[in-house]
Scaffold this motif. Structure first.
Motif, PDB file in Angstrom:
ATOM      1  N   VAL A 107       0.833  -1.201   0.000  1.00  0.00           N
ATOM      2  CA  VAL A 107       0.000   0.000   0.000  1.00  0.00           C
ATOM      3  C   VAL A 107       0.868   1.250   0.000  1.00  0.00           C
ATOM      4  CG1 VAL A 107      -1.651   1.335   1.366  1.00  0.00           C
ATOM      5  CG2 VAL A 107      -1.986  -1.115   1.057  1.00  0.00           C
ATOM      6  N   ALA A 108       2.028   1.164   0.655  1.00  0.00           N
ATOM      7  CA  ALA A 108       2.947   2.298   0.722  1.00  0.00           C
ATOM      8  C   ALA A 108       3.897   2.354  -0.472  1.00  0.00           C
ATOM      9  CB  ALA A 108       3.749   2.256   2.015  1.00  0.00           C
ATOM     10  N   GLY A 109       3.694   1.470  -1.464  1.00  0.00           N
ATOM     11  CA  GLY A 109       4.492   1.523  -2.677  1.00  0.00           C
ATOM     12  C   GLY A 109       5.707   0.631  -2.686  1.00  0.00           C
ATOM     13  N   CYS A 110       5.821  -0.293  -1.718  1.00  0.00           N
ATOM     14  CA  CYS A 110       6.981  -1.195  -1.641  1.00  0.00           C
ATOM     15  C   CYS A 110       6.494  -2.628  -1.869  1.00  0.00           C
ATOM     16  CB  CYS A 110       7.672  -1.063  -0.289  1.00  0.00           C
ATOM     17  SG  CYS A 110       8.232   0.597   0.110  1.00  0.00           S
ATOM     18  N   GLU A 111       6.141  -2.938  -3.115  1.00  0.00           N
ATOM     19  CA  GLU A 111       5.501  -4.207  -3.422  1.00  0.00           C
ATOM     20  C   GLU A 111       6.416  -5.411  -3.276  1.00  0.00           C
ATOM     21  OE1 GLU A 111       5.458  -1.562  -5.331  1.00  0.00           O
ATOM     22  OE2 GLU A 111       3.357  -0.938  -5.546  1.00  0.00           O
ATOM     23  N   GLN A 112       7.715  -5.215  -3.276  1.00  0.00           N
ATOM     24  CA  GLN A 112       8.643  -6.344  -3.265  1.00  0.00           C
ATOM     25  C   GLN A 112       9.184  -6.676  -1.878  1.00  0.00           C
ATOM     26  OE1 GLN A 112       8.863  -8.006  -6.128  1.00  0.00           O
ATOM     27  NE2 GLN A 112       7.502  -6.425  -6.949  1.00  0.00           N
ATOM     28  N   PHE A 113       8.595  -6.122  -0.831  1.00  0.00           N
ATOM     29  CA  PHE A 113       9.107  -6.325   0.515  1.00  0.00           C
ATOM     30  C   PHE A 113       9.023  -7.798   0.918  1.00  0.00           C
ATOM     31  CE2 PHE A 113       8.339  -5.730   5.276  1.00  0.00           C
ATOM     32  CZ  PHE A 113       9.679  -5.573   5.563  1.00  0.00           C
ATOM     33  N   GLN A 114      10.146  -8.345   1.383  1.00  0.00           N
ATOM     34  CA  GLN A 114      10.230  -9.730   1.832  1.00  0.00           C
ATOM     35  C   GLN A 114      10.855  -9.757   3.226  1.00  0.00           C
ATOM     36  OE1 GLN A 114       9.064 -12.437   0.295  1.00  0.00           O
ATOM     37  NE2 GLN A 114       8.337 -11.327  -1.499  1.00  0.00           N
ATOM     38  N   PRO A 115      10.071  -9.600   4.283  1.00  0.00           N
ATOM     39  CA  PRO A 115      10.654  -9.568   5.630  1.00  0.00           C
ATOM     40  C   PRO A 115      11.181 -10.930   6.054  1.00  0.00           C
ATOM     41  CG  PRO A 115       8.269  -9.629   5.774  1.00  0.00           C
ATOM     42  CD  PRO A 115       8.603  -9.481   4.300  1.00  0.00           C
ATOM     43  N   ASP A 116      12.336 -10.936   6.678  1.00  0.00           N
ATOM     44  CA  ASP A 116      12.875 -12.168   7.242  1.00  0.00           C
ATOM     45  C   ASP A 116      13.094 -12.056   8.747  1.00  0.00           C
ATOM     46  OD1 ASP A 116      15.101 -10.501   7.353  1.00  0.00           O
ATOM     47  OD2 ASP A 116      16.305 -11.648   5.933  1.00  0.00           O
ATOM     48  N   ALA A 117      12.702 -10.930   9.333  1.00  0.00           N
ATOM     49  CA  ALA A 117      12.852 -10.713  10.770  1.00  0.00           C
ATOM     50  C   ALA A 117      11.706  -9.852  11.274  1.00  0.00           C
ATOM     51  CB  ALA A 117      14.187 -10.042  11.085  1.00  0.00           C
ATOM     52  N   CYS A 118      11.216 -10.184  12.449  1.00  0.00           N
ATOM     53  CA  CYS A 118      10.212  -9.356  13.127  1.00  0.00           C
ATOM     54  C   CYS A 118      10.645  -9.189  14.575  1.00  0.00           C
ATOM     55  CB  CYS A 118       8.830  -9.986  13.052  1.00  0.00           C
ATOM     56  SG  CYS A 118       7.570  -9.057  13.962  1.00  0.00           S
ATOM     57  N   LEU A 119      11.022  -7.980  14.935  1.00  0.00           N
ATOM     58  CA  LEU A 119      11.338  -7.649  16.318  1.00  0.00           C
ATOM     59  C   LEU A 119      10.037  -7.292  17.024  1.00  0.00           C
ATOM     60  CD1 LEU A 119      13.246  -6.950  18.662  1.00  0.00           C
ATOM     61  CD2 LEU A 119      13.508  -4.678  17.648  1.00  0.00           C
ATOM     62  N   ILE A 120       9.788  -7.910  18.162  1.00  0.00           N
ATOM     63  CA  ILE A 120       8.557  -7.713  18.922  1.00  0.00           C
ATOM     64  C   ILE A 120       8.905  -6.998  20.217  1.00  0.00           C
ATOM     65  CG2 ILE A 120       6.543  -8.844  19.906  1.00  0.00           C
ATOM     66  CD1 ILE A 120       7.307 -11.307  18.148  1.00  0.00           C
ATOM     67  N   ASN A 121       8.343  -5.816  20.425  1.00  0.00           N
ATOM     68  CA  ASN A 121       8.611  -5.023  21.619  1.00  0.00           C
ATOM     69  C   ASN A 121       7.369  -4.926  22.481  1.00  0.00           C
ATOM     70  OD1 ASN A 121      11.221  -4.473  20.786  1.00  0.00           O
ATOM     71  ND2 ASN A 121      10.688  -2.531  19.844  1.00  0.00           N
ATOM     72  N   ARG A 122       7.552  -4.958  23.808  1.00  0.00           N
ATOM     73  CA  ARG A 122       6.451  -4.752  24.745  1.00  0.00           C
ATOM     74  C   ARG A 122       6.751  -3.525  25.603  1.00  0.00           C
ATOM     75  NH1 ARG A 122       5.989  -8.946  29.323  1.00  0.00           N
ATOM     76  NH2 ARG A 122       7.467  -7.495  30.297  1.00  0.00           N
ATOM     77  N   TYR A 123       5.857  -2.536  25.519  1.00  0.00           N
ATOM     78  CA  TYR A 123       5.983  -1.307  26.290  1.00  0.00           C
ATOM     79  C   TYR A 123       4.974  -1.319  27.422  1.00  0.00           C
ATOM     80  CZ  TYR A 123       8.436   0.536  22.165  1.00  0.00           C
ATOM     81  OH  TYR A 123       9.312   0.749  21.129  1.00  0.00           O
ATOM     82  N   GLU A 124       5.406  -0.891  28.604  1.00  0.00           N
ATOM     83  CA  GLU A 124       4.519  -0.702  29.736  1.00  0.00           C
ATOM     84  C   GLU A 124       4.537   0.770  30.130  1.00  0.00           C
ATOM     85  OE1 GLU A 124       5.934  -3.449  32.645  1.00  0.00           O
ATOM     86  OE2 GLU A 124       5.173  -5.203  31.568  1.00  0.00           O
ATOM     87  N   SER A 125       3.703   1.150  31.092  1.00  0.00           N
ATOM     88  CA  SER A 125       3.609   2.542  31.504  1.00  0.00           C
ATOM     89  C   SER A 125       4.987   3.113  31.846  1.00  0.00           C
ATOM     90  CB  SER A 125       2.695   2.666  32.725  1.00  0.00           C
ATOM     91  OG  SER A 125       2.646   3.993  33.195  1.00  0.00           O
TER      92      SER A 125
END
Length: 214
Positions: A107-125
């Motif tokens: 949708v943002a114009g980057c049709e060829q994006f192939q992610p191989d990593a997802c960093l997951i962050n958890r924020y608290e107050s």
């Protein structure tokens, strides 16, 4: 090919600056499959507070999924194929995660994006993430896709220098930010999280950050 889970979603990209876009409520009603898959990931690679190279403990709790995971310790910032806590490969990236990242990037114009990593962050107050660049990846031609779930947060988006002016934008549950091209190495961060509560997520914010790291 994008998974059918997100093929119906439409969102008009709101540009920050050239190369950076905000997709409001892009996740929509597909948050439940994401959260279900997230729990499966965390069962294999639980939350942990990593150390900076200087020996400080990060306030944001983290995990990863995909072929590579972002890690930090006394040796520095880097990507690794194995979880340092278990010695096992990181959990596979679920199809729901990959489909979301690829659909948002397209949708943002980057049709060829192939992610191989997802960093997951958890924020608290009170938790924040200081201004930084995502520069440990090998290919800067690929964008960053960042998904917000839970409590609202103020996203800080600066320039190519730490001292540049910073844009402040509220991100709410389901929002996605995509940045690449001339914005790929801009500094960004999260202001201290307010003590609020989300009806689905409680008092936390979860951020999924997809990268093409290897």
């Amino acid at each position: 090919m994008h998974d059918d889970l997100f093929s119906h979603l439409t969102s008009t990209p709101e540009p920050f600056v050239p190369g950076a876009y905000l997709l409001r409520d892009f996740v929509g009603q597909q948050d439940q499959p994401l959260l279900h898959d997230l729990q499966r990931i965390l069962a294999q690679a639980p939350w942990r507070h990593m150390q900076t190279p200087g020996g400080l403990t990060m306030s944001v709790a983290m995990s990863n999924c995909g072929k590579l995971g972002w890690v930090s310790d006394r040796r520095g910032y880097r990507y690794a194929s194995l979880d340092p806590l278990s010695g096992l490969p990181w959990p596979k990236m679920p199809p729901s995660f990959e489909a979301l990242a690829q659909s948002a990037a397209a949708v943002a114009g980057c049709e060829q994006f192939q992610p191989d990593a997802c960093l997951i962050n958890r924020y608290e107050s009170g938790t924040k993430l200081s201004l930084h660049q995502d520069k440990d990846e090998r290919d800067f031609s690929q964008p960053i896709v960042s998904v917000s779930l839970g409590v609202a947060a103020i996203f800080l988006f600066g320039g190519l220098k730490r001292s540049d002016p910073v844009l402040r934008t509220e991100l709410t549950h389901g929002d996605v930010v995509v940045w690449g091209g001339p914005s790929r190495l801009r500094y960004h961060g999260i202001a201290p999280l307010k003590p609020e509560e989300h009806p689905l997520m409680g008092r936390v914010r979860i951020n999924l950050t997809f990268r093409a790291a290897g």
